[in-house]
Design an enzyme around this catalytic site. Structure first.
Site, PDB file in Angstrom:
ATOM      1  N   ARG A 177      -2.539  -2.292 -18.414  1.00  0.00           N
ATOM      2  CA  ARG A 177      -3.797  -1.531 -18.306  1.00  0.00           C
ATOM      3  C   ARG A 177      -3.628  -0.523 -17.180  1.00  0.00           C
ATOM      4  O   ARG A 177      -3.515  -0.892 -16.010  1.00  0.00           O
ATOM      5  CB  ARG A 177      -4.959  -2.458 -18.010  1.00  0.00           C
TER       6      ARG A 177
ATOM      7  N   THR B 141      -4.439   6.453 -21.511  1.00  0.00           N
ATOM      8  CA  THR B 141      -4.241   5.114 -20.972  1.00  0.00           C
ATOM      9  C   THR B 141      -2.850   4.665 -21.417  1.00  0.00           C
ATOM     10  O   THR B 141      -2.214   5.301 -22.256  1.00  0.00           O
ATOM     11  CB  THR B 141      -5.303   4.125 -21.503  1.00  0.00           C
TER      12      THR B 141
ATOM     13  N   TYR C  75       0.850  -1.195   0.000  1.00  0.00           N
ATOM     14  CA  TYR C  75       0.000   0.000   0.000  1.00  0.00           C
ATOM     15  C   TYR C  75       0.882   1.240   0.000  1.00  0.00           C
ATOM     16  O   TYR C  75       1.881   1.292   0.729  1.00  0.00           O
ATOM     17  CB  TYR C  75      -0.886   0.032   1.257  1.00  0.00           C
TER      18      TYR C  75
ATOM     19  N   ASP D 170      -7.025  13.992 -24.740  1.00  0.00           N
ATOM     20  CA  ASP D 170      -7.094  12.579 -24.373  1.00  0.00           C
ATOM     21  C   ASP D 170      -6.488  11.785 -25.533  1.00  0.00           C
ATOM     22  O   ASP D 170      -7.140  11.574 -26.556  1.00  0.00           O
ATOM     23  CB  ASP D 170      -8.548  12.170 -24.126  1.00  0.00           C
TER      24      ASP D 170
END
Ligand code: DSN
Length: 425
Positions: free
Chosen positions: A241, A232, A60, A206
């Protein structure tokens, strides 16, 4: 289920969960044996796959390097810094945030950074080739913000910058998005920047679809023109991904704060590592060759399809993507896509601009050349690809299953001669 072959290169998975391992093995075979033409898909390298399957998964690390809410970040901070530095160097950006889980959260973070709920945002309409998260009604970005949408001209299939300018000056959006998911032509970032400047809007480019082309010098860069670049990492860029936001220094704090703590919790460190690897790969000379080959293949494929009488939105392509309107072939896009799938050619059905049909049963199919280029196919193979699509679409109309089976066998032969990166034989 367990009668499927188990992938020998995932021995622990095959032992612990043979049922799941068999499905992974089957997916590997499917990706290896078929001609994958979905323009937003690709094959990542084995190195990217390995990085995304590491113990970084166990950690984490809410916050940013040097400012975390958990201890034990000695290595994670370095991983994230590496990814950030590589993104900045590759794209020439002032600032990069590599934590967005994927494109939709990245774009929602942009809304959070630059607009208040109810504010007006502007983007290209989804059926015209835009993206859900550019203020389209069914998305949170269209429900929580007031989305206004531009399109393309009916006669040319191209963006009408007079229309974009008129709309921007009338609506005064806080954010203007350019880019989308079904745009076969070069995006004029300078024209969008001029309009955004005049309207007092933040310009967000984008570039999810074309990030790899930009990195490889096969499409102009948005960085000199846009306030924020959203992308992305798994399409033409050939990474895992995930997503990144890059921006001018003046927007760095707002973007970082919007991603965390505004929208997300702990970053997916294994993905960050794989992004770093993909960015390293994209900085190599061979990636430039790949990016230019993607475009060369798409242009030749478009020409071959036109020769066979197909209607292409905007009449062709400048990038990796071709949008085919099948109306004149008397086959709905979905019927064609499903038939081609049976023929070993994987595409997606897609609306075309001003489509009289519904999005779930539209008039077109969308194809692209990133995956086949990653397998080493060149312009010399595009006539065969166009021929298979032509025969497949005809077979879809006539219900000729033996013809589809014949194509499948020919496709498998070509694919066998061009192994898929990242997939052991
Ligand atoms: N789903 C992506 C595509 O296929 O273009 C866009 O988010």
């Amino acid at each position: 289920m367990t009668s499927l072959p188990l992938p020998a290169h995932h021995p622990a998975l095959a032992t612990a969960d043979p049922e799941l391992a068999a499905l992974v093995g089957a997916e590997e075979r499917l990706q290896a044996d078929t001609l994958r033409l979905i323009p937003s898909e690709n094959y990542v390298s084995r190195a990217v796959l390995e990085a995304s399957g590491t113990v970084l998964q166990n950690k984490y690390s809410e916050g940013y390097a040097g400012r975390r809410y958990y201890e034990g970040q000695q290595n994670i901070d370095q991983v994230e810094r590496l990814a950030i530095d590589r993104a900045k160097a590759l794209f020439g950006a002032d600032h990069a945030n590599v934590q967005p889980y994927s494109g939709s959260p990245a774009n929602l973070a942009v809304h959070l950074a630059f607009a208040e709920p109810g504010d007006t945002v502007m983007g290209m309409a989804l059926p015209m080739g835009g993206h859900l998260t550019h203020g389209w009604g069914v998305s949170a970005t269209g429900k929580w913000f007031r989305g206004v949408q531009y399109g393309v001209r009916r006669d040319t299939g191209l963006i009408d910058f007079d229309e974009v300018r008129d709309l921007a000056l009338k609506e005064r959006p806080r954010i203007i998005f350019c880019g989308g998911t079904a745009l076969p032509r070069t995006i004029d970032f300078a024209a969008f920047a001029g309009i955004a400047h005049e309207a007092g809007a933040v310009l967000v480019a984008d570039v999810a679809h074309i990030a790899g082309l930009v990195a490889g010098g096969a499409h102009p860069s948005p960085v000199p023109h846009a306030d924020v670049v959203s992308t992305t990492t798994h399409k033409t860029l050939r990474g895992p991904r995930g997503a990144m936001l890059m921006c001018r220094e003046e927007h760095a704090k707002a973007v970082d704060k919007a991603v965390f703590p505004g929208l997300q919790g702990g970053p997916h460190n294994q993905t960050t590592a794989a992004i770093a690897v993909a960015l390293h790969e994209a900085a190599q000379p061979s990636f430039r060759d790949y990016a230019h080959q993607v475009v060369a293949n798409a242009k030749v494929l478009a020409g071959e399809l036109l020769t066979r009488g197909f209607d292409l939105v905007s009449g062709g392509t400048d990038n990796h993507l071709i949008l085919m309107d099948l109306t004149s072939r008397d086959v709905p896009g979905k019927v064609a896509a499903k038939a081609l799938d049976r023929a070993g050619i994987v595409v997606n059905y897609n609306t075309v601009p001003y489509d009289p049909r519904k999005p779930f049963d539209p008039s077109g199919i969308r194809i692209g050349t990133p995956s086949l280029t990653s397998r080493g196919l060149g312009t010399e193979h595009m006539a065969a690809v166009a021929d298979w699509i032509d025969r497949g679409v005809t077979a879809a109309r006539t219900g000729d299953e033996p013809a589809l089976a014949a194509i499948r066998s020919e496709v498998a032969d070509l694919m066998a001669a061009h192994p898929a990166p990242g997939i052991p034989a």
